[in-house]
Motif scaffolding. Structure first.
Motif, PDB file in Angstrom:
ATOM      1  N   VAL A 256      41.526  20.982 170.497  1.00 34.46           N
ATOM      2  CA  VAL A 256      40.500  20.251 170.586  1.00 34.46           C
ATOM      3  C   VAL A 256      40.516  18.899 169.834  1.00 34.46           C
ATOM      4  O   VAL A 256      40.821  18.901 168.731  1.00 34.46           O
ATOM      5  CB  VAL A 256      39.198  20.991 170.351  1.00 34.46           C
ATOM      6  CG1 VAL A 256      39.010  21.220 169.037  1.00 34.46           C
ATOM      7  CG2 VAL A 256      38.020  20.170 171.025  1.00 34.46           C
ATOM      8  N   LEU A 257      40.309  17.684 170.512  1.00 28.53           N
ATOM      9  CA  LEU A 257      39.873  16.587 169.849  1.00 28.53           C
ATOM     10  C   LEU A 257      38.525  16.105 170.447  1.00 28.53           C
ATOM     11  O   LEU A 257      38.124  16.249 171.517  1.00 28.53           O
ATOM     12  CB  LEU A 257      40.953  15.458 170.442  1.00 28.53           C
ATOM     13  CG  LEU A 257      40.881  14.145 169.910  1.00 28.53           C
ATOM     14  CD1 LEU A 257      41.917  13.443 169.450  1.00 28.53           C
ATOM     15  CD2 LEU A 257      40.065  13.196 170.648  1.00 28.53           C
ATOM     16  N   VAL A 258      37.764  15.533 169.480  1.00 26.89           N
ATOM     17  CA  VAL A 258      36.338  14.944 169.727  1.00 26.89           C
ATOM     18  C   VAL A 258      36.611  13.524 169.359  1.00 26.89           C
ATOM     19  O   VAL A 258      36.811  13.005 168.568  1.00 26.89           O
ATOM     20  CB  VAL A 258      35.374  15.358 168.928  1.00 26.89           C
ATOM     21  CG1 VAL A 258      34.027  15.020 169.338  1.00 26.89           C
ATOM     22  CG2 VAL A 258      35.374  17.031 169.181  1.00 26.89           C
ATOM     23  N   ALA A 259      36.095  12.433 170.575  1.00 26.85           N
ATOM     24  CA  ALA A 259      36.290  11.200 170.344  1.00 26.85           C
ATOM     25  C   ALA A 259      34.864  10.542 170.536  1.00 26.85           C
ATOM     26  O   ALA A 259      33.931  10.941 171.303  1.00 26.85           O
ATOM     27  CB  ALA A 259      37.118  10.576 171.272  1.00 26.85           C
ATOM     28  N   GLU A 260      34.468   9.588 169.506  1.00 30.04           N
ATOM     29  CA  GLU A 260      33.075   9.013 169.839  1.00 30.04           C
ATOM     30  C   GLU A 260      33.389   7.618 169.081  1.00 30.04           C
ATOM     31  O   GLU A 260      34.201   7.293 168.221  1.00 30.04           O
ATOM     32  CB  GLU A 260      32.049   9.682 168.952  1.00 30.04           C
ATOM     33  CG  GLU A 260      32.295   9.811 167.316  1.00 30.04           C
ATOM     34  CD  GLU A 260      31.335  10.638 166.790  1.00 30.04           C
ATOM     35  OE1 GLU A 260      29.876  10.715 167.396  1.00 30.04           O
ATOM     36  OE2 GLU A 260      31.242  11.408 165.867  1.00 30.04           O
ATOM     37  N   GLU A 261      32.610   6.707 169.389  1.00 30.18           N
ATOM     38  CA  GLU A 261      32.632   5.177 168.985  1.00 30.18           C
ATOM     39  C   GLU A 261      31.712   5.123 167.744  1.00 30.18           C
ATOM     40  O   GLU A 261      31.815   4.136 166.979  1.00 30.18           O
ATOM     41  CB  GLU A 261      31.930   4.217 170.040  1.00 30.18           C
ATOM     42  CG  GLU A 261      32.344   2.729 169.880  1.00 30.18           C
ATOM     43  CD  GLU A 261      31.887   1.838 170.701  1.00 30.18           C
ATOM     44  OE1 GLU A 261      30.818   1.400 170.619  1.00 30.18           O
ATOM     45  OE2 GLU A 261      32.371   1.764 171.845  1.00 30.18           O
ATOM     46  N   ASP A 262      30.990   6.121 167.380  1.00 30.67           N
ATOM     47  CA  ASP A 262      29.974   5.907 166.165  1.00 30.67           C
ATOM     48  C   ASP A 262      31.051   6.373 165.103  1.00 30.67           C
ATOM     49  O   ASP A 262      31.872   6.878 164.978  1.00 30.67           O
ATOM     50  CB  ASP A 262      28.918   7.156 166.186  1.00 30.67           C
ATOM     51  CG  ASP A 262      27.592   6.802 165.524  1.00 30.67           C
ATOM     52  OD1 ASP A 262      27.787   6.075 164.673  1.00 30.67           O
ATOM     53  OD2 ASP A 262      26.655   7.512 165.706  1.00 30.67           O
ATOM     54  N   GLU A 263      30.302   6.205 163.781  1.00 36.22           N
ATOM     55  CA  GLU A 263      30.726   6.444 162.633  1.00 36.22           C
ATOM     56  C   GLU A 263      30.898   8.193 162.497  1.00 36.22           C
ATOM     57  O   GLU A 263      29.882   8.685 163.181  1.00 36.22           O
ATOM     58  CB  GLU A 263      30.219   5.874 161.427  1.00 36.22           C
ATOM     59  CG  GLU A 263      30.030   4.594 161.273  1.00 36.22           C
ATOM     60  CD  GLU A 263      28.950   3.816 161.788  1.00 36.22           C
ATOM     61  OE1 GLU A 263      28.578   2.755 161.421  1.00 36.22           O
ATOM     62  OE2 GLU A 263      28.155   4.571 162.576  1.00 36.22           O
ATOM     63  N   ALA A 264      31.643   8.765 161.498  1.00 35.71           N
ATOM     64  CA  ALA A 264      31.834  10.081 161.638  1.00 35.71           C
ATOM     65  C   ALA A 264      30.579  10.925 160.911  1.00 35.71           C
ATOM     66  O   ALA A 264      30.336  11.921 161.445  1.00 35.71           O
ATOM     67  CB  ALA A 264      33.211  10.536 160.819  1.00 35.71           C
ATOM     68  N   SER A 265      30.217  10.382 159.940  1.00 39.75           N
ATOM     69  CA  SER A 265      29.170  10.891 159.190  1.00 39.75           C
ATOM     70  C   SER A 265      28.135  11.429 159.938  1.00 39.75           C
ATOM     71  O   SER A 265      27.172  10.884 160.600  1.00 39.75           O
ATOM     72  CB  SER A 265      28.751  10.173 157.789  1.00 39.75           C
ATOM     73  OG  SER A 265      29.886   9.764 157.173  1.00 39.75           O
ATOM     74  N   VAL A 266      27.871  12.861 159.823  1.00 37.99           N
ATOM     75  CA  VAL A 266      26.469  13.390 160.550  1.00 37.99           C
ATOM     76  C   VAL A 266      26.156  12.944 161.740  1.00 37.99           C
ATOM     77  O   VAL A 266      25.122  12.701 162.203  1.00 37.99           O
ATOM     78  CB  VAL A 266      25.256  13.066 159.805  1.00 37.99           C
ATOM     79  CG1 VAL A 266      24.044  14.165 160.004  1.00 37.99           C
ATOM     80  CG2 VAL A 266      25.629  13.209 158.070  1.00 37.99           C
ATOM     81  N   GLY A 267      27.328  13.096 162.693  1.00 35.29           N
ATOM     82  CA  GLY A 267      27.171  12.679 164.104  1.00 35.29           C
ATOM     83  C   GLY A 267      27.495  13.332 165.131  1.00 35.29           C
ATOM     84  O   GLY A 267      27.539  14.576 164.748  1.00 35.29           O
TER      85      GLY A 267
END
Length: 326
Positions: A256-267
């Motif tokens: 699995v890979l999770v992609a997001e445009e947000d910063e990583a911390s507590v996201g």
């Protein structure tokens, strides 16, 4: 069928809900005469009048609070906040009122309220107009949080949100307003719950939402040329989060890979990754990977902005890492 841009699908949903129910109103800065910063309410002021399509002062906490009060009194407001950054000014009424009134009243008072807002990084809008705050609302009990990926979802989910008796945070993305897709001419509704497996695969699961979903789809095409079959999940609803769909997919692909445009911390990615570890740890054949933005305020300079946020190549390389190819 008609080919609609993302903003046109949102405008059509507004129009049809205003026509269907006299209790539906629209509020926000420039939603009336101007027709919205991204044209999502264009023409509605002229069609429905100033009592139902209401231009507000530049005071997010005030007009959001008025919208919440109107919802408690029986109306169904759609409140547009011009940028998700400005929703920070309305957090008191959103979190301490909209999210909690139904529970605190023992269910006697409902809040059928929609807050629409664009977020994410567009092109050189700088730090104060490029926030990704889905995680903030996702962490608040009593709110629903949805983020449609396409014109079809934007139309169907907004219509469902307006008819929902819970407060709904409806997050768009500024780089998606000109996306085009065929949308049926007849009315339809899309659920406010449940992730969707948009592309089936067997080797790795790629998980994204709104703009990062599109990065995952493009990366899946590149991976296919390498002989890697990627399954792609669009989360769609961030609260409630569809953990069951995530679990089933990871148990099938084992990576699995999770992609997001947000910063990583507590996201959002952190919550998805926690779900993977808690619910399908023993199904994993490789270490999961997250792709996310740099932990800096979004730069104005175009070259720095490009470096600060993830792109298709970042997702592609992340997937290759999961697959043990790099």
């Amino acid at each position: 069928m008609a080919e609609l841009m993302y903003w046109e699908a949102i405008r059509r949903a507004h129009d049809e809900e205003l026509a269907a129910d006299p209790n539906v109103i629209v509020m926000g800065e420039d939603v009336g005469l101007v027709g919205g910063t991204y044209k999502a309410t264009s023409g509605l002021y002229q069609k429905y009048g100033a009592e139902r399509v209401i231009d507000t002062p530049i005071s997010e906490n005030s007009f959001t609070g008025i919208g919440i009060g109107a919802a408690m009194a029986g109306l169904r407001p759609i409140v547009e906040i011009m940028s998700i950054n400005f929703a920070l000014l309305a957090l008191d009424v959103l979190i301490n009122a909209a999210a909690k009134i139904r529970y605190m009243s023992g269910g006697r008072v409902q809040v059928p309220f929609v807050m629409r807002t664009p977020g994410g990084t567009a092109h050189q809008l700088a730090a104060q107009h490029s926030a990704r705050l889905a995680r903030l609302f996702m962490s608040t009990s009593g709110l629903r949080v949805v983020t449609p990926r396409s014109p079809l979802d934007a139309y169907g989910m907004l219509r469902s949100a307006v008819r929902c008796n819970d407060p709904v945070i409806f997050i768009e993305h500024e780089r998606m307003y000109n996306l085009k897709e065929d949308v049926p001419d007849k009315e339809f509704f899309r659920p406010l719950e449940g992730a969707e497996i948009v592309r089936k695969g067997t080797d790795i699961t790629l998980i994204g939402y709104n703009f990062s979903f599109h990065l995952c789809m493009q990366a899946a095409e590149k991976l296919a040329k390498d002989g890697i079959s990627a399954e792609v999940i669009d989360l769609r609803s961030l609260k409630p989060l569809d953990r069951e769909t995530i679990r089933r997919s990871v148990e099938k692909t084992h990576r699995v890979l999770v992609a997001e445009e947000d910063e990583a911390s507590v996201g959002v990615g952190s919550e998805v990754m926690a779900t993977v570890i808690e619910e399908c740890f023993f199904a994993l054949d490789a270490q999961p990977v997250r792709v996310y933005a740099a932990d800096v305020p979004v730069p104005y300079a175009a070259n720095l902005e490009k470096v600060a946020i993830p792109d298709v190549d970042d997702v592609y390389r992340g997937a290759l890492k999961v697959m043990g190819r790099i």
